[in-house]
Design an enzyme around this catalytic site. Structure first.
Site, short mmCIF file in Angstrom:
data_model
loop_
_atom_site.label_atom_id
_atom_site.label_comp_id
_atom_site.label_asym_id
_atom_site.label_seq_id
_atom_site.Cartn_x
_atom_site.Cartn_y
_atom_site.Cartn_z
N GLY A 50 0.87 -1.17 0.00
CA GLY A 50 0.00 0.00 0.00
C GLY A 50 0.91 1.23 0.00
O GLY A 50 1.87 1.29 0.80
N ASP A 241 -1.49 4.83 -6.28
CA ASP A 241 -0.05 4.67 -6.07
C ASP A 241 0.75 5.83 -6.61
O ASP A 241 1.84 6.13 -6.12
CB ASP A 241 0.43 3.36 -6.70
CG ASP A 241 -0.04 2.20 -5.84
OD1 ASP A 241 -1.20 1.77 -6.02
OD2 ASP A 241 0.72 1.76 -4.96
O1 MRU Z 1 0.56 -4.02 -4.77
P1 MRU Z 1 -0.06 -3.33 -3.59
O2 MRU Z 1 -0.87 -4.24 -2.74
O3 MRU Z 1 0.94 -2.53 -2.81
O4 MRU Z 1 -1.08 -2.29 -4.26
C1 MRU Z 1 -1.77 -1.41 -3.42
C2 MRU Z 1 -2.72 -0.53 -4.13
O5 MRU Z 1 -2.84 -0.55 -5.33
C3 MRU Z 1 -3.46 0.47 -3.28
O6 MRU Z 1 -4.72 0.73 -3.82
C4 MRU Z 1 -2.69 1.79 -3.21
O7 MRU Z 1 -1.34 1.56 -2.87
C5 MRU Z 1 -3.28 2.73 -2.25
S1 MRU Z 1 -3.10 2.23 -0.56
C6 MRU Z 1 -3.78 3.43 0.42
#
Ligand code: MRU
Length: 354
Positions: A50, A241
């Site tokens: 996240g 992200d």
């Molecule tokens: O691959 P991840 O699990 O790190 O992806 C996370 C996401 O895509 C979330 O939606 C994003 O990081 C926002 S978290 C507040």
């Protein structure tokens, strides 16, 4: 919250404690990270994940990386630069990682003008990481308040991946307004996309919403069109992200498809993200680096093969939703609506008196 996804234990010589998210929901196991290599591995393998949580982990990773260095301020600075470069190779898309690392290094460059005392410099680095962590908690609360107006009373909310407490230091981004609405006894149902290939929706979002007593229904990703067509959803909300200067938004793979579906069904599509997720140096989403992950994540599930050996695989971890499909972006500063280059610029313009 009943848990903390990420937490620093002790003072400058302490360590980082995370929930190992690869083990959820069957095990709630805490993992103590005491070296920069352990932090790098935890980020790369999504034990901590996240965008905001990755940023906080990286800041504390830098603190761990300079523990025990006492051969002078210049050596400390070189070590910090090497550690930050190394942490920056863990995952490419979430800009919060680079925001935190740049901030740690930028502050250090200023402090070294003021003091050459290694112990003092290390203390300041630790305090800066704690500040990034504190700001992350405050950000969650502010997004919760700023996004409250869009949570439908008695309606359905669709979300993708996990942008909740597990992805941040407290309430999350996309899930924060939902936690706040729940506190205010507003009734709504959350539909959580399972989010293949790594199932963050099923394993993490469903788990944390259930912990909080929020009504949640788990669906496979390919059911989203049906729940929208059946009129079960009044709001789609996701995290981010990296957001480019024109509002194009990178988020977990599948988000773009969801935005198209929401548009086709006339349902508002919102993004919730802190300022540290905006990368105003990028003109459009075309410039956002998209992480490509291993074939195994697609061909295997929990160690079991799902596909014929040797099949070719495409596994981008994120996609980019064009800004024209985004109804609004909730940040800790307020709401950006409509989403375009001008409204984003205005949102970040220094305010009079601040
Ligand atoms: O691959 P991840 O699990 O790190 O992806 C996370 C996401 O895509 C979330 O939606 C994003 O990081 C926002 S978290 C507040």
């Amino acid at each position: 919250m009943k848990f903390r996804a990420i937490e620093w234990i002790g003072e400058a010589n302490g360590f980082l404690r995370i929930i190992d998210q690869t083990l959820l929901p069957s095990q709630v196991a805490y993992l103590d990270l005491r070296t920069v290599e352990e932090v790098w591995e935890a980020i790369r393998s999504l034990r901590v994940r996240g965008a905001p949580a990755i940023g906080v982990a990286a800041a504390f990773g830098a603190v761990l990386g300079v523990q025990g260095v006492d051969s002078g301020a210049i050596a400390l600075g070189s070590r910090l630069a090497r550690v930050c470069d190394y942490l920056g190779t863990s995952r490419p898309t979430a800009v919060n990682l680079f925001y935190a690392l740049d901030r740690m290094q930028g502050r250090f460059q200023r402090w070294i003008e003021e003091t050459q005392n290694v112990e003092e410099l290390r203390q300041r680095l630790w305090r800066e990481a704690v500040t990034i962590w504190d700001e992350d908690r405050a950000m969650c609360r502010a997004i919760a308040e700023n996004g409250l107006e869009i949570v439908p009373e008695g309606g359905g909310v669709l979300t993708h991946c996990n942008a909740g407490a597990l992805a941040t230091s407290e309430w999350g981004t996309a899930l924060a307004p939902l936690y706040r609405a729940h506190q205010l006894v507003r009734k709504f149902t959350v539909y959580a996309d399972e989010t293949r290939p790594l199932l963050q929706g099923a394993r993490l979002t469903a788990w944390e919403l259930m912990q909080a007593g929020i009504d949640v229904v788990l669906i496979c990703d390919n059911m989203a069109a049906t729940v929208l067509r059946e009129g079960r959803i009044q709001l789609v909300i996701v995290g981010a992200d990296r957001i480019a200067a024109n509002g194009d938004t990178a988020n977990k793979i599948g988000t773009y498809g969801l935005a198209l579906l929401a548009h086709a069904h006339g349902v508002p599509f919102y993004v919730a993200a802190p300022s540290s997720t905006f990368d105003l140096s990028l003109n459009t989403g075309e410039e956002i680096p998209i992480e490509q992950r291993g074939e195994n994540e697609v061909t295997h599930l929990f160690g079991r093969s799902l596909a014929p050996a040797g099949v070719r695989v495409f596994n981008p971890a994120f996609d980019v939703t064009p800004h024209r499909l985004i109804t609004g972006i909730v940040t800790e500063r307020g709401m950006i609506r409509p989403v375009d280059r001008c409204t984003i610029r205005a949102h970040f313009q220094p305010r009079l008196g601040s």
